[in-house]
Design an enzyme around this catalytic site. Sequence first.
Site, mmCIF file in Angstrom:
data_model
loop_
_atom_site.group_PDB
_atom_site.id
_atom_site.type_symbol
_atom_site.label_atom_id
_atom_site.label_comp_id
_atom_site.label_asym_id
_atom_site.label_seq_id
_atom_site.Cartn_x
_atom_site.Cartn_y
_atom_site.Cartn_z
ATOM 1 N N CYS A 149 -4.391 -2.985 2.433
ATOM 2 C CA CYS A 149 -5.132 -1.880 3.179
ATOM 3 C C CYS A 149 -5.536 -2.723 5.267
ATOM 4 O O CYS A 149 -6.271 -3.530 5.170
ATOM 5 C CB CYS A 149 -6.694 -1.645 2.827
ATOM 6 S SG CYS A 149 -7.692 -0.700 3.676
ATOM 7 N N GLY A 150 -4.525 -1.328 5.951
ATOM 8 C CA GLY A 150 -4.660 -2.131 7.029
ATOM 9 C C GLY A 150 -5.470 -1.931 7.824
ATOM 10 O O GLY A 150 -6.160 -2.935 8.712
ATOM 11 N N GLY A 208 -9.074 -2.201 6.860
ATOM 12 C CA GLY A 208 -9.523 -3.514 5.913
ATOM 13 C C GLY A 208 -8.995 -4.271 6.443
ATOM 14 O O GLY A 208 -9.748 -5.311 6.927
ATOM 15 N N ASN A 244 -15.507 1.148 1.879
ATOM 16 C CA ASN A 244 -14.408 0.199 1.037
ATOM 17 C C ASN A 244 -14.635 -1.278 1.423
ATOM 18 O O ASN A 244 -15.790 -1.428 2.031
ATOM 19 C CB ASN A 244 -13.057 0.597 2.236
ATOM 20 C CG ASN A 244 -12.371 1.458 2.060
ATOM 21 O OD1 ASN A 244 -11.666 1.935 1.721
ATOM 22 N ND2 ASN A 244 -13.208 2.234 4.084
ATOM 23 N N ASN A 262 -6.709 10.105 -0.947
ATOM 24 C CA ASN A 262 -6.259 9.064 -1.712
ATOM 25 C C ASN A 262 -5.951 10.121 -3.366
ATOM 26 O O ASN A 262 -6.221 10.720 -3.545
ATOM 27 C CB ASN A 262 -8.356 8.945 -1.356
ATOM 28 C CG ASN A 262 -8.169 7.949 -1.059
ATOM 29 O OD1 ASN A 262 -7.542 6.977 -0.432
ATOM 30 N ND2 ASN A 262 -9.454 8.077 -0.117
ATOM 31 N N GLU A 275 -10.561 -0.281 -2.604
ATOM 32 C CA GLU A 275 -10.710 1.555 -1.414
ATOM 33 C C GLU A 275 -11.384 2.246 -2.237
ATOM 34 O O GLU A 275 -11.303 2.621 -3.079
ATOM 35 C CB GLU A 275 -9.034 1.682 -0.810
ATOM 36 C CG GLU A 275 -8.308 0.559 -0.079
ATOM 37 C CD GLU A 275 -6.995 0.967 0.292
ATOM 38 O OE1 GLU A 275 -6.996 2.155 0.982
ATOM 39 O OE2 GLU A 275 -6.333 0.481 0.224
ATOM 40 N N ARG A 276 -12.245 2.564 -1.282
ATOM 41 C CA ARG A 276 -12.757 4.067 -1.535
ATOM 42 C C ARG A 276 -11.760 4.761 -1.531
ATOM 43 O O ARG A 276 -10.584 5.144 -1.228
ATOM 44 C CB ARG A 276 -13.843 4.656 -0.382
ATOM 45 C CG ARG A 276 -14.271 5.503 -0.772
ATOM 46 C CD ARG A 276 -15.398 6.226 0.367
ATOM 47 N NE ARG A 276 -14.378 5.775 2.064
ATOM 48 C CZ ARG A 276 -14.762 6.393 3.055
ATOM 49 N NH1 ARG A 276 -16.051 7.009 3.416
ATOM 50 N NH2 ARG A 276 -13.883 6.643 4.333
ATOM 51 N N ASN A 280 -12.814 4.670 9.463
ATOM 52 C CA ASN A 280 -14.155 4.665 7.382
ATOM 53 C C ASN A 280 -14.516 3.217 7.678
ATOM 54 O O ASN A 280 -14.445 2.580 8.267
ATOM 55 C CB ASN A 280 -12.571 5.249 7.232
ATOM 56 C CG ASN A 280 -11.143 3.689 7.239
ATOM 57 O OD1 ASN A 280 -11.247 3.102 7.734
ATOM 58 N ND2 ASN A 280 -10.303 3.966 6.550
ATOM 59 N N ASN A 295 1.081 -0.913 -0.049
ATOM 60 C CA ASN A 295 0.305 -0.250 0.022
ATOM 61 C C ASN A 295 0.813 1.276 -0.016
ATOM 62 O O ASN A 295 1.706 1.662 1.307
ATOM 63 C CB ASN A 295 -1.260 0.141 0.830
ATOM 64 C CG ASN A 295 -2.290 1.186 1.528
ATOM 65 O OD1 ASN A 295 -2.694 1.535 2.082
ATOM 66 N ND2 ASN A 295 -2.267 1.741 0.128
ATOM 67 N N CYS A 320 -5.748 4.990 8.184
ATOM 68 C CA CYS A 320 -4.919 4.035 7.256
ATOM 69 C C CYS A 320 -4.146 3.436 8.134
ATOM 70 O O CYS A 320 -3.309 4.485 8.018
ATOM 71 C CB CYS A 320 -4.318 5.021 6.123
ATOM 72 S SG CYS A 320 -3.155 3.637 5.178
ATOM 73 N N GLY A 321 -3.443 2.367 8.291
ATOM 74 C CA GLY A 321 -2.948 1.672 9.763
ATOM 75 C C GLY A 321 -1.676 1.750 8.308
ATOM 76 O O GLY A 321 -0.515 1.930 9.262
ATOM 77 N N ASN A 322 -1.444 0.955 7.326
ATOM 78 C CA ASN A 322 -0.627 0.790 6.538
ATOM 79 C C ASN A 322 0.227 2.473 6.355
ATOM 80 O O ASN A 322 1.129 1.853 6.483
ATOM 81 C CB ASN A 322 -0.557 0.465 5.115
ATOM 82 C CG ASN A 322 -0.743 -0.877 5.126
ATOM 83 O OD1 ASN A 322 -0.704 -1.644 5.475
ATOM 84 N ND2 ASN A 322 -1.927 -1.696 4.699
ATOM 85 N N HIS A 333 -16.328 -0.209 6.121
ATOM 86 C CA HIS A 333 -15.590 -1.111 5.444
ATOM 87 C C HIS A 333 -17.010 -2.267 5.115
ATOM 88 O O HIS A 333 -17.584 -2.398 6.651
ATOM 89 C CB HIS A 333 -14.586 -2.248 5.841
ATOM 90 C CG HIS A 333 -13.237 -1.746 6.629
ATOM 91 N ND1 HIS A 333 -12.590 -1.471 4.974
ATOM 92 C CD2 HIS A 333 -12.869 -0.679 6.880
ATOM 93 C CE1 HIS A 333 -11.255 -0.525 5.037
ATOM 94 N NE2 HIS A 333 -11.615 -0.027 6.618
#
Length: 282
Positions: free
Chosen positions: A223-224, A226, A196, A66, A214-215, A163, A15, A75-77, A165
């Site tokens: 996606c972290g 996700g 997402n 984005n 991903e949205r 966010n 990502n 965003c985790g990543n 999912h």
Amino acid sequence: MTRVVRFTKMHGAGNDYIYVDTQRYPIEHPETLAIKWSAPHTGIGSDGLVLIGSSEKGDFSMRIFNADGSEAKMCGNASRCIGKYLYEHGLTHKQEIRLETLSGIKILQLHVKDGSVNSVTVDMGIPADEPVDYDGLGAKPMKERPIVAGGKQWIGTTISMGNPHLVIFVEDLNEIDIEDAGPKLENHPLFPGRINVEFAQILEDGKIRMRVWERGSGITQACGTGACATAVAACITGRCGTKSDIIMDGGTLTIEWNQETRHVLMTGEAAQVFEGEINIED
């Protein structure tokens, strides 16, 4: 007037984002720059733009835009990459960092060896139900409910990790045309703010194979949030326990849902790809 901005390209499980330290290089109109710079052939190429800034509530702050210019809450990543960036660029000597996001303060635990950050554990907080007005009788969580998109019926569960999912478990991930189904589900009337979408296949021994739409970005390598949503959805639907390895196109993340604190912990690597300079017009 033209000025030079230094950036760092990093990825977490594939990502990939463009990172800019706005304490040194202030950025205006990040929505426009995210679109321009993320373009694969005419720009730098990425899933989006991440701005690292100061914070009155934490040690540092993060904003994420984005590839289509829309702003994400979390965003985790990207969080893991920021931890590595801050430590290895000498902006902090802390191995526990409080990162301010639009989804609140996230705690990053850096795992350091020989001066380098090998991996990062992010406290992603407590997962929440993502209410959906499924039957027109008022918004409520959607758990294992049918949803029709593009003439095909799916069974989905909604989870919020800061966010939204939609997690869909399938028998064979290889049979799913994500490029076709992803945008139809993302823009389904049930989700006026878009969503997402994760397609996941249960493997063995707590392993889950997952791909994501991903949205605002489309198909991405990982996606972290996700991965966290997928692990939580697998747990609450009885498919897995409280710890899972989520295997994505770009790599694997280990997700643990602590039942005592209810917090979700995400552990994975972060990598720097390259650094560069780009001109912008003020």
